[in-house]
Design a protein around this motif. Structure first.
Motif, short mmCIF file in Angstrom:
data_model
loop_
_atom_site.label_atom_id
_atom_site.label_comp_id
_atom_site.label_asym_id
_atom_site.label_seq_id
_atom_site.Cartn_x
_atom_site.Cartn_y
_atom_site.Cartn_z
N GLN A 188 48.89 37.16 33.50
CA GLN A 188 49.00 35.89 32.80
C GLN A 188 48.82 34.70 33.74
O GLN A 188 49.00 34.82 34.97
N ASN A 189 48.48 33.58 33.18
CA ASN A 189 48.34 32.33 33.92
C ASN A 189 49.62 32.09 34.75
O ASN A 189 50.73 32.16 34.22
N GLY A 190 49.44 31.84 36.04
CA GLY A 190 50.58 31.62 36.93
C GLY A 190 51.09 32.87 37.61
O GLY A 190 51.97 32.80 38.47
N GLY A 191 50.55 34.02 37.25
CA GLY A 191 51.00 35.28 37.81
C GLY A 191 50.39 35.58 39.17
O GLY A 191 49.67 34.75 39.75
N SER A 192 50.71 36.77 39.68
CA SER A 192 50.26 37.18 41.01
C SER A 192 49.66 38.58 40.97
O SER A 192 50.04 39.40 40.13
N LEU A 193 48.74 38.81 41.89
CA LEU A 193 48.17 40.13 42.12
C LEU A 193 47.90 40.28 43.60
O LEU A 193 47.68 39.29 44.31
N ARG A 194 47.88 41.52 44.05
CA ARG A 194 47.52 41.81 45.44
C ARG A 194 46.40 42.83 45.47
O ARG A 194 46.55 43.95 44.98
N LEU A 195 45.28 42.42 46.03
CA LEU A 195 44.13 43.31 46.16
C LEU A 195 44.15 43.98 47.53
O LEU A 195 44.58 43.38 48.52
N SER A 196 43.68 45.22 47.57
CA SER A 196 43.56 45.96 48.82
C SER A 196 42.16 46.54 48.92
O SER A 196 41.54 46.87 47.90
N CYS A 197 41.68 46.68 50.14
CA CYS A 197 40.37 47.29 50.37
C CYS A 197 40.45 48.13 51.63
O CYS A 197 40.67 47.61 52.73
N VAL A 198 40.26 49.44 51.44
CA VAL A 198 40.34 50.39 52.55
C VAL A 198 38.94 50.86 52.93
O VAL A 198 38.14 51.20 52.04
N ALA A 199 38.67 50.88 54.22
CA ALA A 199 37.39 51.39 54.71
C ALA A 199 37.58 52.79 55.27
O ALA A 199 38.59 53.08 55.92
N SER A 200 36.60 53.66 55.01
CA SER A 200 36.65 55.02 55.54
C SER A 200 35.25 55.44 55.94
O SER A 200 34.26 54.85 55.53
N GLY A 201 35.18 56.48 56.77
CA GLY A 201 33.89 56.98 57.22
C GLY A 201 33.72 56.77 58.70
O GLY A 201 34.67 56.80 59.47
N SER A 202 32.48 56.55 59.11
CA SER A 202 32.14 56.41 60.52
C SER A 202 32.39 54.96 60.97
O SER A 202 31.53 54.10 60.85
N ILE A 203 33.60 54.73 61.50
CA ILE A 203 34.01 53.38 61.87
C ILE A 203 34.40 53.33 63.33
O ILE A 203 35.31 54.05 63.75
N PHE A 204 33.71 52.49 64.10
CA PHE A 204 34.13 52.22 65.46
C PHE A 204 34.93 50.92 65.52
O PHE A 204 35.98 50.85 66.13
N SER A 205 34.39 49.91 64.84
CA SER A 205 35.03 48.60 64.89
C SER A 205 34.66 47.81 63.63
O SER A 205 33.57 47.96 63.09
N ILE A 206 35.58 46.99 63.18
CA ILE A 206 35.33 46.09 62.06
C ILE A 206 35.56 44.66 62.51
O ILE A 206 36.63 44.34 63.02
N ASN A 207 34.57 43.83 62.33
CA ASN A 207 34.67 42.43 62.75
C ASN A 207 35.26 41.62 61.60
O ASN A 207 36.44 41.67 61.32
N VAL A 208 34.44 40.92 60.88
CA VAL A 208 34.93 40.08 59.79
C VAL A 208 35.18 40.92 58.54
O VAL A 208 34.37 41.77 58.19
N MET A 209 36.30 40.65 57.90
CA MET A 209 36.59 41.22 56.58
C MET A 209 36.72 40.06 55.60
O MET A 209 37.29 39.03 55.94
N GLY A 210 36.19 40.26 54.42
CA GLY A 210 36.24 39.15 53.46
C GLY A 210 36.34 39.61 52.03
O GLY A 210 36.11 40.79 51.71
N TRP A 211 36.71 38.68 51.19
CA TRP A 211 36.73 38.88 49.74
C TRP A 211 35.79 37.87 49.09
O TRP A 211 35.84 36.67 49.42
N TYR A 212 34.99 38.37 48.19
CA TYR A 212 34.09 37.53 47.40
C TYR A 212 34.44 37.77 45.94
O TYR A 212 35.07 38.76 45.58
N ARG A 213 33.99 36.86 45.08
CA ARG A 213 34.18 37.06 43.66
C ARG A 213 32.96 36.58 42.89
O ARG A 213 32.24 35.69 43.35
N GLN A 214 32.78 37.18 41.73
CA GLN A 214 31.66 36.80 40.87
C GLN A 214 32.18 36.64 39.45
O GLN A 214 32.43 37.65 38.76
N PRO A 215 32.38 35.40 39.01
CA PRO A 215 32.81 35.17 37.63
C PRO A 215 31.69 35.56 36.66
O PRO A 215 30.51 35.59 37.06
N PRO A 216 32.01 35.82 35.42
CA PRO A 216 30.98 36.19 34.45
C PRO A 216 29.89 35.14 34.36
O PRO A 216 30.16 33.96 34.18
N GLY A 217 28.65 35.56 34.52
CA GLY A 217 27.51 34.66 34.40
C GLY A 217 27.29 33.73 35.57
O GLY A 217 26.44 32.82 35.49
#
Length: 122
Positions: free
Chosen positions: A13-42
């Motif tokens: 609901q309007n005014g509420g909260s959520l927490r997003l998580s993003c886990v990386a797996s596979g062949s990883i030596f190092s991760i530089n920048v991590m980011g979140w993007y969004r795409q509203p409808p249209g």
């Protein structure tokens, strides 16, 4: 191969909260920048927040003071705490990470998650 898996989206609901998580797996030596993007409808995909491996953060003006990005390097995970959510925050949220799979050469490639939907009701 590197995979990103996002979680934490949903309906809130309007005014509420959520927490997003993003886990990386596979062949990883190092991760530089991590980011979140969004795409509203249209609309085009836009940067929401990013954090580099030194902990410096960057936010879109529309989310400053409401969203907080953080990372756990030991877990290859980035989080997005979203408070005071508004209907205009409704979008598909995508995780993006710059990942190097080997130390030499350390070439960082952008990897995207599959997206998680956030819907804020008015």
């Amino acid at each position: 191969q590197v995979q990103l898996v996002e979680s934490g989206g949903g309906l809130v609901q309007n005014g509420g909260s959520l927490r997003l998580s993003c886990v990386a797996s596979g062949s990883i030596f190092s991760i530089n920048v991590m980011g979140w993007y969004r795409q509203p409808p249209g609309k085009k995909r836009e940067l929401v927040a990013s954090i580099n491996n030194g902990g410096s953060t960057n936010y879109a003006d529309s989310v400053k003071g409401r969203f907080t990005i953080s990372r756990d390097n030991d877990k290859n995970t980035v989080y997005l705490q979203m408070n005071s959510l508004k209907p205009e925050d409704t979008a598909a949220y995508y995780c993006n990470k710059q990942v190097a799979s080997t130390p030499i050469p350390a070439i960082y490639l952008a990897v995207w998650g599959q997206g998680t939907l956030v819907t804020v009701s008015s």
